[in-house]
Scaffold this motif. Sequence first.
Motif, PDB file in Angstrom:
ATOM      1  N   VAL A   1       6.041 -17.756 -44.652  1.00 35.74           N
ATOM      2  CA  VAL A   1       6.039 -18.727 -45.743  1.00 35.74           C
ATOM      3  C   VAL A   1       7.342 -18.633 -46.528  1.00 35.74           C
ATOM      4  CG1 VAL A   1       4.945 -19.302 -47.945  1.00 35.74           C
ATOM      5  CG2 VAL A   1       3.533 -18.806 -45.952  1.00 35.74           C
ATOM      6  N   GLU A   2       7.866 -17.427 -46.680  1.00 34.05           N
ATOM      7  CA  GLU A   2       9.115 -17.240 -47.423  1.00 34.05           C
ATOM      8  C   GLU A   2      10.260 -18.001 -46.774  1.00 34.05           C
ATOM      9  OE1 GLU A   2      11.441 -15.922 -50.563  1.00 34.05           O
ATOM     10  OE2 GLU A   2       9.261 -15.831 -50.273  1.00 34.05           O
ATOM     11  N   ASP A   3      10.247 -18.109 -45.433  1.00 33.26           N
ATOM     12  CA  ASP A   3      11.290 -18.875 -44.742  1.00 33.26           C
ATOM     13  C   ASP A   3      11.254 -20.343 -45.150  1.00 33.26           C
ATOM     14  OD1 ASP A   3      12.162 -16.636 -43.232  1.00 33.26           O
ATOM     15  OD2 ASP A   3      10.515 -16.922 -41.829  1.00 33.26           O
ATOM     16  N   VAL A   4      10.050 -20.896 -45.273  1.00 36.41           N
ATOM     17  CA  VAL A   4       9.908 -22.297 -45.687  1.00 36.41           C
ATOM     18  C   VAL A   4      10.293 -22.451 -47.155  1.00 36.41           C
ATOM     19  CG1 VAL A   4       8.278 -24.198 -45.964  1.00 36.41           C
ATOM     20  CG2 VAL A   4       8.100 -22.695 -43.985  1.00 36.41           C
ATOM     21  N   LYS A   5       9.880 -21.499 -47.989  1.00 34.09           N
ATOM     22  CA  LYS A   5      10.193 -21.570 -49.417  1.00 34.09           C
ATOM     23  C   LYS A   5      11.703 -21.573 -49.650  1.00 34.09           C
ATOM     24  CE  LYS A   5       9.429 -19.221 -53.834  1.00 34.09           C
ATOM     25  NZ  LYS A   5       8.775 -18.080 -54.536  1.00 34.09           N
ATOM     26  N   LEU A   6      12.426 -20.727 -48.933  1.00 37.09           N
ATOM     27  CA  LEU A   6      13.883 -20.678 -49.090  1.00 37.09           C
ATOM     28  C   LEU A   6      14.515 -22.019 -48.729  1.00 37.09           C
ATOM     29  CD1 LEU A   6      14.674 -17.130 -47.634  1.00 37.09           C
ATOM     30  CD2 LEU A   6      14.820 -17.854 -50.026  1.00 37.09           C
ATOM     31  N   ARG A   7      13.992 -22.632 -47.695  1.00 35.15           N
ATOM     32  CA  ARG A   7      14.530 -23.929 -47.273  1.00 35.15           C
ATOM     33  C   ARG A   7      14.241 -25.007 -48.311  1.00 35.15           C
ATOM     34  NH1 ARG A   7      13.388 -27.081 -41.578  1.00 35.15           N
ATOM     35  NH2 ARG A   7      14.578 -28.947 -42.094  1.00 35.15           N
ATOM     36  N   ILE A   8      13.027 -24.994 -48.852  1.00 30.57           N
ATOM     37  CA  ILE A   8      12.636 -26.007 -49.837  1.00 30.57           C
ATOM     38  C   ILE A   8      13.430 -25.848 -51.129  1.00 30.57           C
ATOM     39  CG2 ILE A   8      10.744 -26.816 -51.303  1.00 30.57           C
ATOM     40  CD1 ILE A   8      10.512 -27.680 -48.381  1.00 30.57           C
ATOM     41  N   THR A   9      13.507 -24.630 -51.637  1.00 31.79           N
ATOM     42  CA  THR A   9      14.187 -24.413 -52.919  1.00 31.79           C
ATOM     43  C   THR A   9      15.688 -24.668 -52.826  1.00 31.79           C
ATOM     44  OG1 THR A   9      14.297 -22.033 -52.413  1.00 31.79           O
ATOM     45  CG2 THR A   9      12.473 -22.792 -53.789  1.00 31.79           C
ATOM     46  N   ALA A  10      16.235 -24.624 -51.629  1.00 29.56           N
ATOM     47  CA  ALA A  10      17.663 -24.884 -51.458  1.00 29.56           C
ATOM     48  C   ALA A  10      18.029 -26.326 -51.792  1.00 29.56           C
ATOM     49  CB  ALA A  10      18.091 -24.554 -50.029  1.00 29.56           C
ATOM     50  N   ILE A  11      17.082 -27.249 -51.632  1.00 32.20           N
ATOM     51  CA  ILE A  11      17.367 -28.665 -51.910  1.00 32.20           C
ATOM     52  C   ILE A  11      16.570 -29.204 -53.095  1.00 32.20           C
ATOM     53  CG2 ILE A  11      17.951 -29.141 -49.510  1.00 32.20           C
ATOM     54  CD1 ILE A  11      15.177 -30.360 -49.171  1.00 32.20           C
ATOM     55  N   LEU A  12      15.766 -28.340 -53.715  1.00 31.61           N
ATOM     56  CA  LEU A  12      14.860 -28.805 -54.764  1.00 31.61           C
ATOM     57  C   LEU A  12      15.596 -29.287 -56.007  1.00 31.61           C
ATOM     58  CD1 LEU A  12      11.922 -29.267 -55.270  1.00 31.61           C
ATOM     59  CD2 LEU A  12      11.698 -26.924 -56.072  1.00 31.61           C
ATOM     60  N   ASP A  13      16.682 -28.608 -56.389  1.00 33.25           N
ATOM     61  CA  ASP A  13      17.423 -29.011 -57.583  1.00 33.25           C
ATOM     62  C   ASP A  13      17.935 -30.443 -57.459  1.00 33.25           C
ATOM     63  OD1 ASP A  13      16.911 -26.512 -58.463  1.00 33.25           O
ATOM     64  OD2 ASP A  13      18.998 -25.865 -58.660  1.00 33.25           O
ATOM     65  N   GLN A  14      18.485 -30.771 -56.277  1.00 35.72           N
ATOM     66  CA  GLN A  14      19.010 -32.122 -56.074  1.00 35.72           C
ATOM     67  C   GLN A  14      17.897 -33.165 -56.135  1.00 35.72           C
ATOM     68  OE1 GLN A  14      19.693 -29.415 -54.343  1.00 35.72           O
ATOM     69  NE2 GLN A  14      21.692 -29.484 -53.327  1.00 35.72           N
ATOM     70  N   LEU A  15      16.725 -32.825 -55.583  1.00 39.17           N
ATOM     71  CA  LEU A  15      15.613 -33.776 -55.597  1.00 39.17           C
ATOM     72  C   LEU A  15      15.045 -33.945 -57.008  1.00 39.17           C
ATOM     73  CD1 LEU A  15      13.707 -32.840 -52.312  1.00 39.17           C
ATOM     74  CD2 LEU A  15      15.273 -34.741 -52.721  1.00 39.17           C
TER      75      LEU A  15
END
Length: 315
Positions: free
Chosen positions: A151-165
């Motif tokens: 799950v941490e692998d997915v979280k890192l990917r999501i949070t990497a683009i979350l600020d822009q979204l």
Amino acid sequence: MVFFRKQFANVVEWEEFRDDMIFWKWTNREIKKGSKLIIRPGQDAIFLFNGKIEGIFKDEGEYDIESQIIPFLSTLKGFKFGFNTGMRAEVLFVNTKEFIVKWGTKNAINIPTLGLPGGLPIRANGTFTFKVNDYIALIDKIAGVRNSYLVEDVKLRITAILDQLLMKWITKEGKDMFNLQANAFDIGKGIKEDLDMEVLDDGLTITGFNIISFSYPEEIQEMINKTASHNMVGDINRYQQISMVEGISSGKVKGGGAASDMAGMMIGMNVAKELMENMNKGEKEQVKEKPNFCPNCGQKTGEGNFCSNCGKKLV
């Protein structure tokens, strides 16, 4: 002979099960005659041969691979039960549950705001949920090169683009920068759709995205709180009246006996006086200006409060 068979048998199961593990691969071992497959609740077992999906098994339980699994597989023709040498195959165990992940902005996001050259710094936090929904895509993009996925692998990917979204959906359609919580549902819905498109090719789907709260710098938050309290009160006179009444009813006036009664009476008189003054003030505000012509006879009015021609009261 039975002993000879059992020493080659093995158990195909998820040996390293963790709640935060999305999948785990049983690999690089031979499936022998007499081997068992164990599927636990919340798991699917996918048999792979030469990188191809040969069968997906979803019902929990213990299965005899020879009699219950192999008949459903299409190409494991090399598995000859007349020999004790096994057949190499891979079994991918997938966690089928919906994962819940907490998120939060590491740094403040500077949202462009009129009157603030550097933007308004905002932080946010919440949760998102996801699950596996496409096994073929999952194997092609991730499971083909990894033996496990967290799950941490997915979280890192999501949070990497979350600020822009967040910036994209906060600034969309001119949202009120000082009342973002009222628009949290619409902002979260837009972010969910974008994130879902981002992970779709990996065989995952975002099933929900929630914003629990927005936070502002301390001085901005104080200003928002004051504005909200003033709006609730309406005007300062009414606020004073409410405060006086609350002081009496809550028993904050203390001293006991006659002293307490006297204090209460004095406060009550002040409240009554305040109310009367406000009523008189309201009546004065409602007084109309004197007309230029008498509404009764049409005579032009002068300085007096009565018409000089017919005597009608003008104000």
